[in-house]
Design an enzyme around this catalytic site. Structure first.
Site, mmCIF file in Angstrom:
data_model
loop_
_atom_site.group_PDB
_atom_site.id
_atom_site.type_symbol
_atom_site.label_atom_id
_atom_site.label_comp_id
_atom_site.label_asym_id
_atom_site.label_seq_id
_atom_site.Cartn_x
_atom_site.Cartn_y
_atom_site.Cartn_z
ATOM 1 N N ASP A 126 -8.835 40.051 -15.184
ATOM 2 C CA ASP A 126 -9.545 38.505 -15.207
ATOM 3 C C ASP A 126 -9.226 37.720 -14.009
ATOM 4 O O ASP A 126 -9.473 36.551 -13.677
ATOM 5 C CB ASP A 126 -9.330 37.710 -16.200
ATOM 6 C CG ASP A 126 -7.861 37.400 -16.446
ATOM 7 O OD1 ASP A 126 -6.982 37.911 -15.708
ATOM 8 O OD2 ASP A 126 -7.490 36.700 -17.634
ATOM 9 N N HIS B 164 7.137 50.969 -5.766
ATOM 10 C CA HIS B 164 7.939 50.428 -4.740
ATOM 11 C C HIS B 164 7.897 51.386 -3.522
ATOM 12 O O HIS B 164 8.122 50.789 -2.278
ATOM 13 C CB HIS B 164 9.283 49.896 -5.223
ATOM 14 C CG HIS B 164 9.024 48.633 -6.121
ATOM 15 N ND1 HIS B 164 9.502 48.848 -7.411
ATOM 16 C CD2 HIS B 164 8.244 47.499 -5.983
ATOM 17 C CE1 HIS B 164 9.346 47.570 -7.990
ATOM 18 N NE2 HIS B 164 8.388 46.765 -7.095
ATOM 19 N N HIS C 91 -0.417 41.915 -10.320
ATOM 20 C CA HIS C 91 0.134 40.506 -10.707
ATOM 21 C C HIS C 91 -1.018 39.993 -11.593
ATOM 22 O O HIS C 91 -0.846 38.963 -12.009
ATOM 23 C CB HIS C 91 0.165 39.881 -9.395
ATOM 24 C CG HIS C 91 1.539 39.893 -8.796
ATOM 25 N ND1 HIS C 91 2.122 39.150 -7.845
ATOM 26 C CD2 HIS C 91 2.572 40.877 -9.225
ATOM 27 C CE1 HIS C 91 3.446 39.783 -7.768
ATOM 28 N NE2 HIS C 91 3.799 40.695 -8.547
ATOM 29 N N ASP C 92 -2.265 40.456 -11.549
ATOM 30 C CA ASP C 92 -3.287 40.141 -12.098
ATOM 31 C C ASP C 92 -2.830 40.768 -13.931
ATOM 32 O O ASP C 92 -3.198 39.851 -14.564
ATOM 33 C CB ASP C 92 -4.551 40.820 -12.037
ATOM 34 C CG ASP C 92 -5.778 40.609 -12.892
ATOM 35 O OD1 ASP C 92 -5.675 40.081 -14.055
ATOM 36 O OD2 ASP C 92 -7.046 40.725 -12.516
ATOM 37 N N ARG D 130 14.788 48.830 -16.305
ATOM 38 C CA ARG D 130 13.768 48.177 -17.171
ATOM 39 C C ARG D 130 13.095 48.959 -18.075
ATOM 40 O O ARG D 130 12.589 48.790 -19.110
ATOM 41 C CB ARG D 130 12.877 47.533 -16.159
ATOM 42 C CG ARG D 130 13.173 46.333 -15.282
ATOM 43 C CD ARG D 130 13.491 45.106 -16.430
ATOM 44 N NE ARG D 130 14.018 43.810 -15.717
ATOM 45 C CZ ARG D 130 15.299 43.501 -15.716
ATOM 46 N NH1 ARG D 130 15.973 43.665 -16.755
ATOM 47 N NH2 ARG D 130 15.806 42.314 -14.982
ATOM 48 N N HIS E 262 6.573 41.257 -17.138
ATOM 49 C CA HIS E 262 7.431 41.030 -18.003
ATOM 50 C C HIS E 262 8.455 39.815 -17.643
ATOM 51 O O HIS E 262 8.981 39.944 -16.565
ATOM 52 C CB HIS E 262 8.400 42.385 -18.148
ATOM 53 C CG HIS E 262 7.420 43.408 -19.067
ATOM 54 N ND1 HIS E 262 6.541 44.298 -18.256
ATOM 55 C CD2 HIS E 262 7.743 44.151 -20.164
ATOM 56 C CE1 HIS E 262 6.006 45.024 -18.899
ATOM 57 N NE2 HIS E 262 6.658 45.048 -20.313
ATOM 58 N N THR F 60 -2.246 37.306 -18.606
ATOM 59 C CA THR F 60 -2.992 37.772 -19.525
ATOM 60 C C THR F 60 -3.384 39.312 -19.439
ATOM 61 O O THR F 60 -3.195 39.830 -17.943
ATOM 62 C CB THR F 60 -4.403 37.204 -19.385
ATOM 63 O OG1 THR F 60 -5.072 37.877 -18.283
ATOM 64 C CG2 THR F 60 -4.267 35.760 -19.249
ATOM 65 N N SER G 61 -6.310 36.658 -13.090
ATOM 66 C CA SER G 61 -5.481 35.426 -13.316
ATOM 67 C C SER G 61 -4.352 34.937 -12.328
ATOM 68 O O SER G 61 -3.782 34.018 -12.408
ATOM 69 C CB SER G 61 -4.606 35.504 -14.749
ATOM 70 O OG SER G 61 -4.288 36.797 -14.656
ATOM 71 N N ARG H 16 12.816 48.916 -21.855
ATOM 72 C CA ARG H 16 11.632 48.508 -22.815
ATOM 73 C C ARG H 16 11.427 49.807 -23.657
ATOM 74 O O ARG H 16 10.361 50.089 -24.044
ATOM 75 C CB ARG H 16 10.618 48.476 -21.872
ATOM 76 C CG ARG H 16 10.905 47.190 -21.003
ATOM 77 C CD ARG H 16 9.912 46.928 -20.001
ATOM 78 N NE ARG H 16 10.413 45.859 -19.154
ATOM 79 C CZ ARG H 16 9.961 45.475 -17.898
ATOM 80 N NH1 ARG H 16 8.968 46.252 -17.439
ATOM 81 N NH2 ARG H 16 10.444 44.295 -17.396
HETATM 82 C C1 HEM Z 1 7.994 43.277 -0.896
HETATM 83 C C2 HEM Z 1 7.147 43.638 -2.178
HETATM 84 C C3 HEM Z 1 7.875 43.564 -3.490
HETATM 85 C C4 HEM Z 1 8.782 42.910 -4.042
HETATM 86 C C5 HEM Z 1 9.700 41.759 -3.467
HETATM 87 C C6 HEM Z 1 8.913 43.187 -5.445
HETATM 88 C C7 HEM Z 1 9.999 42.891 -6.155
HETATM 89 C C8 HEM Z 1 9.874 43.124 -7.745
HETATM 90 C C9 HEM Z 1 10.700 42.461 -8.501
HETATM 91 C C10 HEM Z 1 11.835 41.593 -8.078
HETATM 92 C C11 HEM Z 1 10.409 42.962 -9.831
HETATM 93 C C12 HEM Z 1 10.816 42.659 -10.923
HETATM 94 C C13 HEM Z 1 12.267 43.382 -11.295
HETATM 95 C C14 HEM Z 1 13.001 43.043 -12.721
HETATM 96 O O1 HEM Z 1 12.242 43.522 -13.949
HETATM 97 O O2 HEM Z 1 13.915 42.282 -12.774
HETATM 98 C C15 HEM Z 1 9.175 43.885 -9.785
HETATM 99 C C16 HEM Z 1 8.568 44.430 -10.743
HETATM 100 C C17 HEM Z 1 7.492 45.228 -10.600
HETATM 101 N N1 HEM Z 1 6.974 45.598 -9.093
HETATM 102 FE FE1 HEM Z 1 7.464 44.976 -7.491
HETATM 103 N N2 HEM Z 1 7.809 44.097 -5.617
HETATM 104 C C18 HEM Z 1 7.018 44.064 -4.513
HETATM 105 C C19 HEM Z 1 6.050 45.221 -4.341
HETATM 106 C C20 HEM Z 1 5.565 45.918 -5.527
HETATM 107 C C21 HEM Z 1 4.464 46.831 -5.072
HETATM 108 C C22 HEM Z 1 3.876 47.010 -3.971
HETATM 109 C C23 HEM Z 1 3.990 47.332 -6.326
HETATM 110 C C24 HEM Z 1 2.944 48.417 -6.499
HETATM 111 C C25 HEM Z 1 2.225 48.470 -7.515
HETATM 112 C C26 HEM Z 1 4.952 46.812 -7.367
HETATM 113 C C27 HEM Z 1 4.912 46.920 -8.729
HETATM 114 C C28 HEM Z 1 5.878 46.426 -9.534
HETATM 115 C C29 HEM Z 1 5.754 46.540 -11.162
HETATM 116 C C30 HEM Z 1 4.664 47.273 -11.789
HETATM 117 C C31 HEM Z 1 6.862 45.966 -11.468
HETATM 118 C C32 HEM Z 1 6.978 45.801 -12.932
HETATM 119 C C33 HEM Z 1 6.388 44.494 -13.458
HETATM 120 C C34 HEM Z 1 6.934 44.009 -14.978
HETATM 121 O O3 HEM Z 1 8.120 44.341 -15.448
HETATM 122 O O4 HEM Z 1 6.037 43.483 -15.728
HETATM 123 N N3 HEM Z 1 5.877 45.989 -6.591
HETATM 124 N N4 HEM Z 1 9.016 43.954 -8.201
#
Ligand code: HEM
Length: 603
Positions: A202, A377, A140-141, A466, A145, A198, A204, A470
């Site tokens: 950092d 996930h 999240h830092d 996604r 997208h 960003t 953010s 992309r």
């Molecule tokens: C309960 C916990 C979590 C929830 C509810 C959650 C939910 C989501 C959702 C809704 C998205 C966006 C889907 C979209 O593109 O429409 C997402 C993206 C993503 N999640 Fe999770 N997530 C969780 C935990 C995690 C964990 C532990 C990681 C580990 C690294 C992670 C990594 C990511 C990544 C890399 C993306 C893509 C971000 C982007 O598109 O810029 N998530 N997640």
């Protein structure tokens, strides 16, 4: 030079898996690989396109001395580099970028139903739930997208005939991602997407990227951030914590946002003690620099070695921060010699942090492939059982399902349980493993509570869509695009006949396997590693690059910017100390723990 040496060390030996080489040879191979990847596998999304990077404001003295909210002025020669709204770049050359024609091929929901859905929970026995919270906190830092919620534009994924969501519905609607492409863009590059965060490391996610949010989190006294009378973040009108970024909120994020807000305030106290003349802004700016560098350090020398839990992973990551020279002080002569002959790069020999920044001719931003390989996930469990941090006994007995620790329910839990017990729970419970059929069921059918209209999604299908949307290549083309040998057969990807049969029921060929499925399927892996070589290769280039390009972690990691006390704070910081500073009650439980991202045990 790099290619020749690598061929001699690795290719010509006929060794199929580099990690089976003798330790020192494997380390040299890694150093050479990183140089090769950095020199050849960075593709700027603005080159050849009509779009311009977002406009940065003027870089005056204030912007030179501290991290800005929008990430501008980190690079003083190109102030917009890596700032909010800057495009993601790529590790794959344009010819490898998928053009969107296979968006639904094969059906990603079918792939989810057969290959991703969890049958039984498969733990990663070397990783705890804290490690999962940690990586999400860092993600999240770095990246977000933009999702096209509210635009009315959906990708329609047909549900297979035997789908559990039938007969209520026949398709899943996924809001299209918002791309940043413009009419004059090079069609070979397919699409480009901008970052809502960003790109810099950092913090953010804590400090926010807008003046409004930043103002809301600060006390404006002695540099500190706001905490309530219980020492926790305030609750916002949306029922979740007041903090910089709270998308996809869950308890793991709540724990770490609280922890590093507390840590920021401790750094402010320490700085004020040594520099009573510093005003609120200076204390805040320096505390942010220090807190951020601490996060980068913990991630590099503690979290990543837990994920790559063997000797190679440990040494490689220690030397990313400190250099091989300091990792092996008694081998200084060898390190200097390998450096002098060009076999070891400067960063491998002497570390990245505090040394000159390096760009390899391409402006820094994170890449689409980097986002894709962080889709961890499957690390999430089905639920948690809160334990007493003194005894290890369950509190209230029952497991709380994953869905009930997400969004505003996470915030309630933060207030209904003791912080120390929640930390102990995350420390002692296992993470899931990044393998096939281990995606938590709760994430395969949930409704995004803040979307308008609300969307019922299955996150695994969304993950695949996604990547495809992309233009992220399928796993075999990622390998080719990075100069790695492709999987020649199903057996090359995973030798298990049952897995192969299941994969064949979804994919016509090994060439079609999605990045997400490939990451979960890839075997063998080095013993103790949470993922395979393809994922690791993207990490090798990008994990180093985001340190190497950041002015505040390289050229300006100096007492002038941090104060000497700040440099010392970063040098001495360990995650265990941070946990103990804010939860000293965990002293007994943590007494036997060396890496806090590996499961803690009660005596
Ligand atoms: C309960 C916990 C979590 C929830 C509810 C959650 C939910 C989501 C959702 C809704 C998205 C966006 C889907 C979209 O593109 O429409 C997402 C993206 C993503 N999640 Fe999770 N997530 C969780 C935990 C995690 C964990 C532990 C990681 C580990 C690294 C992670 C990594 C990511 C990544 C890399 C993306 C893509 C971000 C982007 O598109 O810029 N998530 N997640």
């Amino acid at each position: 030079m790099v290619d020749i040496l690598n061929t001699i060390l690795y290719g010509a030996t006929g060794v199929r898996h580099w990690w089976t080489l003798p330790l020192i040879v494997a380390l040299i191979h890694l150093s050479l690989e990183r140089e090769r990847l950095l020199s050849k596998h960075l593709y700027d999304s603005y080159v050849g396109n009509s779009a311009q990077p977002p406009a940065a404001g003027k870089c005056g003295e204030a912007e030179r001395r501290a991290r800005t909210l929008d990430g501008s002025c980190n690079n003083l020669d190109q102030p917009s580099m890596g700032m909010l709204g800057y495009r993601f770049s790529r590790n794959s050359a344009p010819e490898w970028v998928e053009d969107g024609s296979r968006l639904l091929v094969p059906n990603p929901r079918d792939a989810t139903n057969k290959l991703m859905v969890r049958d039984t929970f498969k733990p990663a026995e070397t990783l705890n739930l804290m490690s999962v919270a940690w990586v999400h906190f860092q993600v999240h830092d770095w990246m977000s997208h933009k999702r096209g919620v509210g635009t009315g534009e959906f990708i329609h994924v047909p549900l297979p005939e035997d789908d559990p969501w039938r007969p209520q519905q026949t398709e899943m609607l996924i809001p299209r991602g918002i791309n940043d492409s413009q009419s004059g863009d090079d069609p070979k590059q397919h699409v480009s997407f901008a970052n809502e965060q960003t790109h810099w490391w950092d913090q953010s996610q804590i400090y926010g990227t807008s003046p409004e949010i930043n103002d809301k989190i600060r006390t404006h006294v002695d540099g500190k951030l706001k905490l309530d009378d219980d020492g926790l973040l305030f609750t916002d009108v949306d029922g979740m914590e007041v903090t910089g970024m709270k998308q996809n909120w869950w308890l793991g994020l709540a724990l770490l946002h609280n922890l590093f807000t507390k840590e920021h305030n401790s750094i402010c106290d320490y700085l004020k003690e040594h520099h009573p003349d510093m005003d609120d802004q200076e204390l805040y700016d320096k505390a942010r620099l220090i807190n951020t560098a601490v996060n980068a350090k913990v991630h590099t020398v503690e979290w990543t070695p837990a994920i790559l839990s063997d000797e190679i992973g440990y040494i490689a990551l220690q030397s990313n921060w400190f250099g091989l020279e300091n990792t092996f002080p008694d081998q200084k002569l060898l390190v200097d010699t390998l450096r002098a002959t060009g076999i070891l790069s400067h960063p491998s020999a002497y570390g990245i942090v505090g040394n000159p920044a390096k760009f390899y001719g391409v402006p820094f931003s994170l890449t689409e492939e980097f986002t894709a390989v962080y889709r961890f996930h499957p690390f999430l469990p089905d639920g948690i059982t809160v334990v007493d941090s003194d005894t290890g006994h369950p509190i209230n007995g029952e497991e709380i399902p994953l869905i009930d620790i997400t969004f505003r329910k996470a915030t309630s839990i933060m207030h209904n349980y003791k912080y120390k017990d929640l930390l102990a729970t995350f420390g002692t419970q296992f993470s899931g493993a990044m393998v096939l059929n281990n995606y938590p069921k709760a994430m395969l059918d949930f409704t995004m509570p803040y979307d308008n209209p609300p969307t019922r999604i299955d996150l695994s299908t969304v993950d695949m869509i996604r990547d495809r949307e992309r233009g992220v290549p399928r796993i075999n083309n990622i390998r080719r695009s990075l100069g790695l040998p492709a999987f020649k057969s199903w057996e090359d990807l995973n030798p298990d006949p049952e897995v192969i049969a299941q994969m064949k029921s979804v994919y016509a060929s090994v060439e079609d396997v999605d990045c997400l499925v490939g990451m979960a399927a890839e075997m063998p892996r080095p013993p103790g590693w949470a993922f395979g070589d393809t994922t690791f290769t993207v990490f090798v280039v990008m994990a180093s690059r985001r340190l190497m390009t950041d002015r505040f972690l390289t050229d300006d990691f100096t007492p002038e910017y941090y104060t000497q006390e700040g440099i010392d704070w970063v040098r001495n910081a360990t995650f265990k100390d941070i946990l103990l500073r804010h939860s000293p009650e965990l002293k007994d439980l943590l007494s036997t723990v060396s890496n806090p991202f590996a499961p803690w045990t009660f005596k």
